[in-house]
Design a protein around this motif. Structure first.
Motif, PDB file in Angstrom:
ATOM      1  N   GLY A   1      60.539 -61.794 -17.108  1.00 18.83           N
ATOM      2  CA  GLY A   1      61.231 -60.967 -16.128  1.00 18.83           C
ATOM      3  C   GLY A   1      62.660 -61.423 -16.047  1.00 18.83           C
ATOM      4  O   GLY A   1      62.926 -62.633 -16.097  1.00 18.83           O
ATOM      5  N   ASN A   2      63.546 -60.469 -15.960  1.00 15.60           N
ATOM      6  CA  ASN A   2      64.970 -60.787 -15.854  1.00 15.60           C
ATOM      7  C   ASN A   2      65.396 -61.788 -16.943  1.00 15.60           C
ATOM      8  O   ASN A   2      66.055 -62.791 -16.658  1.00 15.60           O
ATOM      9  CB  ASN A   2      65.248 -61.354 -14.454  1.00 15.60           C
ATOM     10  N   GLN A   3      64.909 -61.540 -18.146  1.00 18.01           N
ATOM     11  CA  GLN A   3      65.251 -62.339 -19.325  1.00 18.01           C
ATOM     12  C   GLN A   3      64.631 -63.735 -19.363  1.00 18.01           C
ATOM     13  O   GLN A   3      65.023 -64.563 -20.184  1.00 18.01           O
ATOM     14  CB  GLN A   3      66.774 -62.475 -19.466  1.00 18.01           C
ATOM     15  N   HIS A   4      63.688 -63.989 -18.450  1.00 13.02           N
ATOM     16  CA  HIS A   4      63.071 -65.306 -18.444  1.00 13.02           C
ATOM     17  C   HIS A   4      61.616 -65.227 -18.872  1.00 13.02           C
ATOM     18  O   HIS A   4      60.835 -64.486 -18.273  1.00 13.02           O
ATOM     19  CB  HIS A   4      63.152 -65.924 -17.054  1.00 13.02           C
ATOM     20  N   PRO A   5      61.230 -66.031 -19.871  1.00  8.58           N
ATOM     21  CA  PRO A   5      59.817 -66.082 -20.265  1.00  8.58           C
ATOM     22  C   PRO A   5      59.071 -67.107 -19.430  1.00  8.58           C
ATOM     23  O   PRO A   5      59.666 -68.021 -18.874  1.00  8.58           O
ATOM     24  CB  PRO A   5      59.895 -66.543 -21.718  1.00  8.58           C
ATOM     25  N   TYR A   6      57.765 -66.960 -19.348  1.00  7.77           N
ATOM     26  CA  TYR A   6      56.957 -67.912 -18.595  1.00  7.77           C
ATOM     27  C   TYR A   6      55.533 -67.878 -19.137  1.00  7.77           C
ATOM     28  O   TYR A   6      55.066 -66.827 -19.598  1.00  7.77           O
ATOM     29  CB  TYR A   6      56.975 -67.546 -17.105  1.00  7.77           C
ATOM     30  N   GLY A   7      54.861 -68.992 -19.086  1.00  5.39           N
ATOM     31  CA  GLY A   7      53.470 -69.039 -19.551  1.00  5.39           C
ATOM     32  C   GLY A   7      52.600 -69.741 -18.539  1.00  5.39           C
ATOM     33  O   GLY A   7      53.028 -70.712 -17.926  1.00  5.39           O
ATOM     34  N   SER A   8      51.386 -69.232 -18.329  1.00  7.40           N
ATOM     35  CA  SER A   8      50.486 -69.898 -17.387  1.00  7.40           C
ATOM     36  C   SER A   8      49.041 -69.779 -17.863  1.00  7.40           C
ATOM     37  O   SER A   8      48.669 -68.774 -18.470  1.00  7.40           O
ATOM     38  CB  SER A   8      50.602 -69.304 -15.989  1.00  7.40           C
ATOM     39  N   VAL A   9      48.276 -70.797 -17.554  1.00  3.02           N
ATOM     40  CA  VAL A   9      46.855 -70.767 -17.920  1.00  3.02           C
ATOM     41  C   VAL A   9      46.104 -69.944 -16.868  1.00  3.02           C
ATOM     42  O   VAL A   9      46.299 -70.146 -15.671  1.00  3.02           O
ATOM     43  CB  VAL A   9      46.276 -72.196 -17.961  1.00  3.02           C
ATOM     44  N   VAL A  10      45.288 -69.019 -17.334  1.00  2.75           N
ATOM     45  CA  VAL A  10      44.489 -68.226 -16.389  1.00  2.75           C
ATOM     46  C   VAL A  10      43.030 -68.203 -16.838  1.00  2.75           C
ATOM     47  O   VAL A  10      42.738 -68.299 -18.020  1.00  2.75           O
ATOM     48  CB  VAL A  10      44.994 -66.759 -16.275  1.00  2.75           C
ATOM     49  N   ALA A  11      42.142 -68.093 -15.860  1.00  2.00           N
ATOM     50  CA  ALA A  11      40.732 -67.845 -16.168  1.00  2.00           C
ATOM     51  C   ALA A  11      40.605 -66.337 -16.336  1.00  2.00           C
ATOM     52  O   ALA A  11      41.140 -65.581 -15.524  1.00  2.00           O
ATOM     53  CB  ALA A  11      39.869 -68.322 -15.019  1.00  2.00           C
ATOM     54  N   PHE A  12      39.955 -65.894 -17.382  1.00  2.44           N
ATOM     55  CA  PHE A  12      39.909 -64.442 -17.621  1.00  2.44           C
ATOM     56  C   PHE A  12      38.500 -64.004 -18.000  1.00  2.44           C
ATOM     57  O   PHE A  12      37.634 -64.816 -18.315  1.00  2.44           O
ATOM     58  CB  PHE A  12      40.895 -64.050 -18.738  1.00  2.44           C
ATOM     59  N   SER A  13      38.332 -62.687 -17.991  1.00  4.28           N
ATOM     60  CA  SER A  13      37.108 -62.086 -18.509  1.00  4.28           C
ATOM     61  C   SER A  13      37.502 -60.789 -19.203  1.00  4.28           C
ATOM     62  O   SER A  13      38.551 -60.214 -18.906  1.00  4.28           O
ATOM     63  CB  SER A  13      36.147 -61.835 -17.346  1.00  4.28           C
ATOM     64  N   MET A  14      36.663 -60.354 -20.134  1.00  2.04           N
ATOM     65  CA  MET A  14      36.979 -59.164 -20.938  1.00  2.04           C
ATOM     66  C   MET A  14      35.919 -58.082 -20.752  1.00  2.04           C
ATOM     67  O   MET A  14      34.739 -58.413 -20.547  1.00  2.04           O
ATOM     68  CB  MET A  14      36.943 -59.533 -22.431  1.00  2.04           C
ATOM     69  N   THR A  15      36.318 -56.851 -20.920  1.00  2.00           N
ATOM     70  CA  THR A  15      35.309 -55.784 -20.986  1.00  2.00           C
ATOM     71  C   THR A  15      34.587 -55.913 -22.328  1.00  2.00           C
ATOM     72  O   THR A  15      35.090 -56.537 -23.263  1.00  2.00           O
ATOM     73  CB  THR A  15      35.952 -54.392 -20.881  1.00  2.00           C
ATOM     74  N   GLU A  16      33.434 -55.301 -22.410  1.00  4.10           N
ATOM     75  CA  GLU A  16      32.609 -55.439 -23.606  1.00  4.10           C
ATOM     76  C   GLU A  16      33.335 -54.927 -24.847  1.00  4.10           C
ATOM     77  O   GLU A  16      33.184 -55.466 -25.942  1.00  4.10           O
ATOM     78  CB  GLU A  16      31.310 -54.674 -23.397  1.00  4.10           C
ATOM     79  N   ASP A  17      34.134 -53.868 -24.682  1.00  5.95           N
ATOM     80  CA  ASP A  17      34.839 -53.308 -25.841  1.00  5.95           C
ATOM     81  C   ASP A  17      36.165 -54.028 -26.113  1.00  5.95           C
ATOM     82  O   ASP A  17      36.936 -53.606 -26.970  1.00  5.95           O
ATOM     83  CB  ASP A  17      35.094 -51.805 -25.622  1.00  5.95           C
ATOM     84  N   LEU A  18      36.417 -55.091 -25.406  1.00  7.14           N
ATOM     85  CA  LEU A  18      37.619 -55.914 -25.572  1.00  7.14           C
ATOM     86  C   LEU A  18      38.917 -55.144 -25.296  1.00  7.14           C
ATOM     87  O   LEU A  18      39.988 -55.558 -25.726  1.00  7.14           O
ATOM     88  CB  LEU A  18      37.685 -56.523 -26.986  1.00  7.14           C
TER      89      LEU A  18
END
Lengths: 172, 761
Positions: free
Chosen positions: A45-62
């Motif tokens: 955002g506003n030319q700034h990158p950022y990375g963060s660890v998240v817990a995720f889940s996916m739909t079956e069709d990915l």
């Protein structure tokens, strides 16, 4: 036929090379995604990158990934500025001494905040089925639930071997 | 499946039940005793595999890891450990037991006498080994009847592997969410005439040729829970000869008749010898006797090698978990005797005319008041703090019966409890309203407290004359002085609040800037919800236990109220001691016999001595240097987010104000975030001004959390470095839902600065 794990439940870890020649790319991606409960969410955002660890889940069709974040975080602020995100899922922690065994996917897509309503319950369940310990967290009024509509997967093995795959139910 | 069930259930006495790793220490000992013909009540063991199966089919490992992973256990206070244990227990009770396991337990129950109630006891790994005993750390539930109740009792005992007490001894117990386990013994409770404990050596000195036998009428819980005073015999270990007998105090007609005869004692002596020979160590046994038949309920090694209770605070903590009957006695003692006495004492000390006493008498007064204060601090530790467990008892009782999704739902039952601090805050609001509705008064007070931050007591009289000249000023002053006497004769962090009227005036000015926003409807709704939950609990307890449930609620409420009030009443005693000490110091100073800083508790004896003996040299008091509070000045390593316990829901942001003493009260601005070690009942008047609270001390039932929830402001507590890394003026966002405190805004100014600097290069 490969047995599919129940959606969002198993964090299995399988040897990739033994299946390399047997499985289609979507199955490999699914296997990797199912083996990893966490991903790196890339925002900007506003030319700034950022990375963060998240817990995720996916739909079956990915086609869609779901995650949650407190509204007080930097990533939430960036998501409000730009909905274009990437999600990196990899198994490097299982192959610290062997780069060639590291497998990764980078999913690119669009993050959409899931507002309270009928769908909210569905996405929340998808996330908490896999991450039951987040049940209290996602219900907090200060937590926002996001879906990432995935446009494309970049699948990487053997250091530089990259293929891409587009989920069938690709949005739009 | 059958073989799997076999490993879940093992009958007591079955030789496969000798492996401690499978059945735990207690069950293995019982099986060994059965094998040599010692009478043990029939029962079965639910093995460690059953516990692990329960964990594997639930998300309980995650729950445990989430609870214990947020913060190092060594940094958790008792209250936080209790909270974590409560949440884990709640999750254990709500998690469904796998159906196959339920079936296996049901099948095992068929083999027991359905007429007898059951005892469900822990049999932890290494719980009762030769080198250590953790008696009381894990739960045992007696008088259990019916399959459903047995299952519930099993879940409760499993959960007790993670009890607050067990967590304190986690290292000794090798508690690891992924590795640990617990077996359970389910045993018939045979009818009992007398029961007791017996030690094959004197636990206080095992080298003596002595055995100890204790007996009470009825079940052994009467003795273990301290409900009955036992008869006590000291026997010769070598011969079994009786050396001494002490009758237990009981309200029965047979008060002077020993419970055991010679034959019983010979039998017990023989059993102790048999058990000692079997295990190879001197045992401590629990026994029961009916019609001349002796049964052994459990045997473990005598634990005289345990740490000195005074040297190990954890032992003291364990005494803070009284059983219900003890709580009942304690509640009566505290509410009917101790609190009224403490209240009377505070008033009496305040009424004493110490100002007209000569120096010698004032010196005596300082010493006496300090001794009185110390005495009541001990009472606080020994009687008041254990009574605070009444609320926790209510919490466990409520959760056991209703299994609510929110393990703190029981707190709603406590809504509307009448605290002394609430009365004080209401009176304070009234004073603020007087100021709010009187422009000239407001203007004068605001000017005075802003221009003259601290009004000394000497200039106080002049100030009063000025205030009295304003219309409505005299009435305000009268109310204000009455308020000081009634509510502010307390001490906070070693300072008398009554001696600092300017800090209170400042607070009133702040409160007067906005009316009291607490809606009356919230109080009304709170009371209605309390009544509804109370009825729900009474109904869940069932007809037979209705009275018990009502009593648990009553004791919960009482302990809730007294836990707050006792601090204020003790603060009054401290204030009265300080009054004498400060007066003494003032006299010495006026006589040129005291220089330096104001006196503190450590210098009280010296002040008193100097007052008494005019020939002594003048005293100089050095500054007592409290540990400097380190702000976080290093911009290279600045926290961005701190994680604590979500103690009161809500989201608020504002500048931080770290409050360490009365002087900080004067700086506090409405809307600031109150950051402190812990909110004490003697400073809760400050809280209505705060937009949120951040505390170093953690817990859902500590004062800060209670008042924050009452006022509906967010609170995050248990941030162990809160007062060291947060500085006055730091802009904070407090998320009371998640327990997160965020510094500043999520900006990228640093990156912009760095990259623009590079561009210039």
């Amino acid at each position: 036929m490969t047995e599919e794990p129940a959606l969002g439940v198993d964090f299995e870890s399988e040897d990739f090379f033994s299946r390399e020649h047997e499985e289609s790319l979507p199955l490999r991606i699914r296997r990797l995604v199912n083996s990893q409960p966490f991903a790196v969410l890339c925002t900007h955002g506003n030319q700034h990158p950022y990375g963060s660890v998240v817990a995720f889940s996916m739909t079956e069709d990915l086609a869609v990934a779901v995650f949650a974040t407190p509204v007080t975080t930097r990533k939430f602020q960036l998501l409000s500025q730009s909905d274009r995100v990437a999600l990196l899922i990899d198994n490097r922690c299982q192959h610290l001494d062997d780069m060639m065994h590291v497998e990764a996917v980078t999913a690119t897509g669009k993050a959409i905040r899931v507002e309270e309503g009928k769908d909210h319950e569905y996405w929340m369940r998808l996330l908490t089925t896999r991450h039951e310990y987040l049940s209290g967290f996602v219900q907090s009024p200060t937590v926002a639930l996001f879906c990432i509509e995935i446009a494309r997967y970049f699948h990487v093995v053997r250091f530089q071997e990259v293929r891409q795959w587009t989920p069938k139910n690709k949005p739009g | 499946m059958d073989s799997q069930k076999q490993t879940w259930i093992i009958s007591l006495g079955d030789t496969s039940g000798l492996d401690v790793k499978i059945v735990g220490g207690k069950a293995a000992s019982l099986t060994k005793m059965i094998a040599i013909g010692i009478r043990v009540p029939p029962g079965f063991c639910l093995t460690v595999s059953a516990y692990r199966q329960f964990l594997a089919t639930s998300n309980l490992s995650d729950v445990i890891q989430m609870e214990l992973g947020k913060k190092s256990l060594s940094k958790m206070r008792w209250e936080e450990i209790w909270d974590a244990a409560l949440r884990i227990r709640s999750a254990f009770l709500r998690a469904p037991v796998p159906l196959e396991l339920v079936k296996a337990i049901d099948e095992a129950l068929i083999h027991l006498n359905s007429q007898h109630p059951l005892a469900v006891r822990s049999s932890g790994l290494g719980e009762d080994s030769i080198n250590r005993s953790f008696a009381g750390l894990h739960e045992s539930i007696i008088n259990v009847q019916g399959k459903k109740s047995v299952l519930r009792a099993i879940q409760t005992v499993w959960a007790s592997l993670w009890s607050d007490a067990a967590l304190l001894y986690r290292r000794e117990l090798s508690l690891d969410p992924l590795q640990s386990g617990m077996a359970i013994v389910v045993q018939e409770m045979v009818p009992v005439q007398n029961s007791g404990v017996a030690f094959s050596r004197d636990p206080r000195n095992q080298s003596l040729d002595r055995e100890i036998v204790e007996a009470v009428p009825g079940p052994c819980s009467n003795l273990v829970d301290g409900l009955l005073d036992p008869d006590r015999w000291i026997l010769k270990h070598s011969s079994g000869e009786v050396i001494e007998w002490h009758a237990g105090e009981r309200n029965t007609t047979q008060v002077n008749m020993p419970l055991l005869n010679e034959h019983d004692l010979r039998l017990l002596h023989a059993k102790l010898g048999q058990v000692e020979e079997l295990f190879g160590w001197p045992p401590d046994i629990e026994w029961a006797e009916q019609g001349g038949e002796l049964s052994i309920l459990q045997a473990r090694s005598i634990t005289s090698g345990l740490p000195d209770p005074h040297a190990d605070e954890r032992r003291w903590y364990l005494t803070l978990r009284p059983k219900f009957a003890q709580l009942r006695q304690l509640a009566k003692k505290v509410s009917e005797r101790l609190i009224p006495k403490l209240e009377r004492l505070g008033k009496q000390l305040a009424g004493e005319d110490i100002e007209s006493q000569d120096d010698r008498r004032l010196a005596d007064c300082i010493n006496t008041r300090l001794a009185t204060l110390k005495y009541w601090r001990e009472v606080y530790k020994k009687e008041f703090i254990p009574l605070a467990h009444g609320v926790r008892f209510l919490g466990a009782y409520y959760n056991d019966r209703l299994q609510p999704a929110d393990p703190y739902e029981f707190l709603f039952i406590l809504a509307g409890v009448d605290f002394l601090a609430t009365h004080r805050n209401v009176a304070l609001q009234k004073l603020a309203q007087q100021v709010q509705h009187n422009c000239s008064l407001r203007k004068k007070l605001t000017e005075s407290v802003i221009t003259c931050h601290a009004i000394s007591m000497t200039s106080w009289n002049n100030f009063k004359i000025e205030i009295a000249s304003i219309q409505g000023g005299s009435e305000f002053l009268a109310d204000f002085e009455q308020f000081l006497v009634t509510f502010m004769d307390i001490a906070y962090n070693g300072e008398r609040l009554a001696g600092q009227p300017s800090s209170l005036l400042y607070l009133i000015c702040q409160l007067a800037t906005r009316p009291n926003t607490e809606p009356a409807t919230r109080k009304k709704n709170g009371k209605a919800k309390a009544q509804m939950l109370e009825q729900r609990l009474i109904k869940a307890a069932g007809k037979q236990r209705e009275q018990e449930a009502k009593e648990v609620i009553a004791i919960g409420r009482l302990s809730w109220r007294l836990r707050d009030d006792d601090n204020i009443l003790l603060g009054r005693i401290e204030s009265q001691y300080l009054r004498a000490l400060l007066l003494g110091a003032e006299r010495l100073r006026a006589a040129g016999r005291l220089t330096g800083k104001p006196p503190v508790e450590k210098s009280a004896a010296l002040i008193a001595q100097t007052l008494r003996d005019s020939t002594l040299d003048p005293v100089h008091l050095d500054e007592h240097n409290p540990e400097p509070i380190q702000g976080h000045s290093n911009t290279l390593d600045k926290p961005r987010q701190l994680i604590g316990q979500p103690a009161s829901p809500g989201l608020a942001e504002g500048p931080a104000r770290v409050v360490n003493g009365v002087k900080d009260f004067l700086n506090f601005q409405r809307g600031e975030i109150l950051v402190c070690e812990s909110i004490q009942p003697t400073m809760t008047q400050l809280v209505p001004l705060a937009s949120a609270i951040v505390e170093r001390r953690g817990g859902m039932l500590i004062h800060g959390a209670i008042i924050a929830r009452e006022l509906g402001i967010p609170c995050v507590n248990g941030i162990s470095n809160a007062t060291s890394v947060i500085c006055d003026g730091d802009y904070l966002t407090v998320d009371g839902h998640l327990g997160i405190v965020t510094f500043g805004f999520p900006d990228f100014e640093l990156e912009d600065h760095v990259f623009s600097a590079n561009m210039v290069k």
